[in-house]
Design an enzyme around this catalytic site. Structure first.
Site, PDB file in Angstrom:
ATOM      1  N   ASN A 165     -17.723  94.775  87.709  1.00  0.00           N
ATOM      2  CA  ASN A 165     -17.630  93.369  88.124  1.00  0.00           C
ATOM      3  C   ASN A 165     -17.910  93.290  89.632  1.00  0.00           C
ATOM      4  O   ASN A 165     -17.169  93.888  90.430  1.00  0.00           O
ATOM      5  CB  ASN A 165     -16.218  92.861  87.787  1.00  0.00           C
ATOM      6  CG  ASN A 165     -16.040  91.404  88.144  1.00  0.00           C
ATOM      7  OD1 ASN A 165     -16.470  90.966  89.209  1.00  0.00           O
ATOM      8  ND2 ASN A 165     -15.389  90.644  87.281  1.00  0.00           N
TER       9      ASN A 165
ATOM     10  N   HIS B  56     -18.368  86.387  87.145  1.00  0.00           N
ATOM     11  CA  HIS B  56     -17.598  85.227  86.703  1.00  0.00           C
ATOM     12  C   HIS B  56     -18.078  84.001  87.487  1.00  0.00           C
ATOM     13  O   HIS B  56     -17.909  83.948  88.709  1.00  0.00           O
ATOM     14  CB  HIS B  56     -16.110  85.507  86.960  1.00  0.00           C
ATOM     15  CG  HIS B  56     -15.179  84.433  86.493  1.00  0.00           C
ATOM     16  ND1 HIS B  56     -13.817  84.580  86.579  1.00  0.00           N
ATOM     17  CD2 HIS B  56     -15.379  83.216  85.937  1.00  0.00           C
ATOM     18  CE1 HIS B  56     -13.238  83.488  86.105  1.00  0.00           C
ATOM     19  NE2 HIS B  56     -14.162  82.643  85.719  1.00  0.00           N
TER      20      HIS B  56
ATOM     21  N   ARG C   7     -16.051  79.929  93.930  1.00  0.00           N
ATOM     22  CA  ARG C   7     -15.486  80.606  95.112  1.00  0.00           C
ATOM     23  C   ARG C   7     -16.210  81.915  95.437  1.00  0.00           C
ATOM     24  O   ARG C   7     -16.096  82.421  96.547  1.00  0.00           O
ATOM     25  CB  ARG C   7     -13.983  80.844  94.954  1.00  0.00           C
ATOM     26  CG  ARG C   7     -13.629  81.863  93.928  1.00  0.00           C
ATOM     27  CD  ARG C   7     -12.152  82.192  93.984  1.00  0.00           C
ATOM     28  NE  ARG C   7     -11.322  81.092  93.521  1.00  0.00           N
ATOM     29  CZ  ARG C   7     -10.081  81.257  93.065  1.00  0.00           C
ATOM     30  NH1 ARG C   7      -9.533  82.454  93.058  1.00  0.00           N
ATOM     31  NH2 ARG C   7      -9.368  80.249  92.640  1.00  0.00           N
TER      32      ARG C   7
ATOM     33  N   THR D 116      -7.735  85.609  87.658  1.00  0.00           N
ATOM     34  CA  THR D 116      -7.367  85.174  86.313  1.00  0.00           C
ATOM     35  C   THR D 116      -5.966  85.673  85.946  1.00  0.00           C
ATOM     36  O   THR D 116      -5.701  86.868  85.968  1.00  0.00           O
ATOM     37  CB  THR D 116      -8.385  85.741  85.292  1.00  0.00           C
ATOM     38  OG1 THR D 116      -9.686  85.553  85.830  1.00  0.00           O
ATOM     39  CG2 THR D 116      -8.270  85.058  83.959  1.00  0.00           C
TER      40      THR D 116
ATOM     41  N   GLU E 113     -11.543  90.937  74.832  1.00  0.00           N
ATOM     42  CA  GLU E 113     -11.237  91.781  75.992  1.00  0.00           C
ATOM     43  C   GLU E 113      -9.736  91.673  76.220  1.00  0.00           C
ATOM     44  O   GLU E 113      -9.215  90.567  76.472  1.00  0.00           O
ATOM     45  CB  GLU E 113     -12.012  91.318  77.233  1.00  0.00           C
ATOM     46  CG  GLU E 113     -11.662  92.190  78.436  1.00  0.00           C
ATOM     47  CD  GLU E 113     -12.576  91.953  79.642  1.00  0.00           C
ATOM     48  OE1 GLU E 113     -13.729  91.507  79.467  1.00  0.00           O
ATOM     49  OE2 GLU E 113     -12.112  92.215  80.760  1.00  0.00           O
TER      50      GLU E 113
ATOM     51  N   HIS F 222      -8.891  94.029  83.837  1.00  0.00           N
ATOM     52  CA  HIS F 222      -8.052  93.359  84.832  1.00  0.00           C
ATOM     53  C   HIS F 222      -7.038  94.307  85.438  1.00  0.00           C
ATOM     54  O   HIS F 222      -6.195  94.858  84.731  1.00  0.00           O
ATOM     55  CB  HIS F 222      -7.343  92.118  84.285  1.00  0.00           C
ATOM     56  CG  HIS F 222      -7.161  91.090  85.371  1.00  0.00           C
ATOM     57  ND1 HIS F 222      -6.186  91.196  86.327  1.00  0.00           N
ATOM     58  CD2 HIS F 222      -7.878  89.995  85.675  1.00  0.00           C
ATOM     59  CE1 HIS F 222      -6.312  90.186  87.168  1.00  0.00           C
ATOM     60  NE2 HIS F 222      -7.328  89.441  86.803  1.00  0.00           N
TER      61      HIS F 222
HETATM   62  N1  PXP Z   1     -12.207  91.173  83.021  1.00  0.00           N
HETATM   63  C1  PXP Z   1     -12.008  89.841  83.164  1.00  0.00           C
HETATM   64  C2  PXP Z   1     -12.103  88.989  81.950  1.00  0.00           C
HETATM   65  C3  PXP Z   1     -11.745  89.273  84.428  1.00  0.00           C
HETATM   66  O1  PXP Z   1     -11.532  87.951  84.553  1.00  0.00           O
HETATM   67  C4  PXP Z   1     -11.717  90.129  85.555  1.00  0.00           C
HETATM   68  C5  PXP Z   1     -11.486  89.544  86.913  1.00  0.00           C
HETATM   69  O2  PXP Z   1     -12.543  88.716  87.251  1.00  0.00           O
HETATM   70  C6  PXP Z   1     -11.948  91.498  85.354  1.00  0.00           C
HETATM   71  C7  PXP Z   1     -12.169  91.994  84.086  1.00  0.00           C
HETATM   72  C8  PXP Z   1     -11.945  92.463  86.507  1.00  0.00           C
HETATM   73  O3  PXP Z   1     -10.667  92.537  87.033  1.00  0.00           O
HETATM   74  P1  PXP Z   1     -10.409  93.398  88.357  1.00  0.00           P
HETATM   75  O4  PXP Z   1     -11.227  92.765  89.436  1.00  0.00           O
HETATM   76  O5  PXP Z   1      -8.947  93.297  88.557  1.00  0.00           O
HETATM   77  O6  PXP Z   1     -10.876  94.796  88.050  1.00  0.00           O
END
Ligand code: PXP
Length: 263
Positions: free
Chosen positions: A9, A45, A51, A103, A153, A216
């Site tokens: 990400n 995202h 943002r 999130t 997920e 996450h």
């Molecule tokens: N998966 C989803 C659905 C998310 O919303 C996020 C955060 O944008 C992530 C994974 C990645 O989370 P992190 O940045 O904490 O690794």
């Protein structure tokens, strides 16, 4: 065991860019470097408040990426229209609140059943497979299947918070999580419970025919726990990789995470 896919990400590269409202760091450079270092997928995202990732980033990344794009979005109809136009390899529906830092919690697939069904059908009409970002509960797995998603997920945020409060210096910092300021034995037992919930939800989802991802709060210290759950075939990781890249460079940070998530 099935191979694990790493979705990197890169939202946080755009966070840094937006802090100064300049085109630096370049999100496309992040795309190229992450792919070169072994990312199996790029996750971004497009938030309602824009943002970090902007509409133009989605277009450019879609056009130039050599790996699949997992586009996270809310169930807001204007956002869904943009997602449908861009045709990512997959859309992941997530809950979104303007005032949140990131999130928080999974999508309420039971309470928002009609809205989520509409979003899934809308994306399916645009031939986009859908994943739902949900809390690891049996009810959420069953409802996700019933609503027609291809994938779930599992939200690992609670697990990650417990892990950090138990094993890191987080409790002694300004970022301590107030509701988790508990004795160690209590944190350890809650952590074990949260891992069990993730395992049970992943098994159940797979049994229902859903593909299973998780994400996450995953990082270089806690990700090994996810590797033990064989039903999980994809991890989406952002903040920890971009944070590490400040010191090691993005390429090294992705290579290191890829090593930890290879089975
Ligand atoms: N998966 C989803 C659905 C998310 O919303 C996020 C955060 O944008 C992530 C994974 C990645 O989370 P992190 O940045 O904490 O690794």
């Amino acid at each position: 065991m099935t191979k694990m896919k790493l979705g990197v990400n890169i939202d946080h590269v755009a966070v840094l860019r937006e802090a100064r409202e300049v085109n630096d760091p370049d999100i496309l450079q992040a795309l190229y470097v992450a792919c070169e270092a072994g990312a199996d997928q790029i996750t971004i995202h497009l938030r309602e408040d824009r943002r970090h990732i902007q509409d133009i980033d989605v277009q450019n990344i879609m056009m130039l990426s050599k790996v699949p794009i997992n586009l996270e979005c809310s169930i807001n109809k204007d956002i869904l229209a943009i997602v449908a136009q861009n045709k990512p390899h997959r859309a992941t529906l997530v809950p979104e609140k303007r005032q949140e830092v990131t999130t928080e919690g999974g999508l309420d697939v039971v309470g928002l059943e009609d809205e989520v069904r509409y979003a899934i059908e809308y994306l399916h009409d645009a031939i986009i497979p859908v994943s739902l970002f949900v809390d690891p509960t049996i009810e959420a797995m069953e409802k996700s299947k019933e609503l027609g998603a291809e994938m779930v997920e599992l939200h690992t945020g609670h697990f990650a918070n417990l892990f950090a409060m138990l094993n890191s210096s987080l409790p002694y910092s300004n970022h301590s999580i107030e509701e988790l300021e508990l004795p160690r034995y209590e944190l350890a037992s809650q952590l074990e419970k949260s891992l069990q919930e993730l395992k049970i939800a992943a098994k159940h989802a797979k049994k229902l025919g859903l593909e299973v991802a998780a994400g996450h709060g995953l990082n270089y210290h806690n990700v090994h726990e996810m590797m033990k759950i064989e039903e999980i075939v994809e991890l989406n990781i952002g903040q920890s990789i971009i944070a590490r890249s400040v010191f090691t460079g993005l390429k090294e940070a992705v290579i290191e995470m890829k090593k930890l998530t290879t089975r």
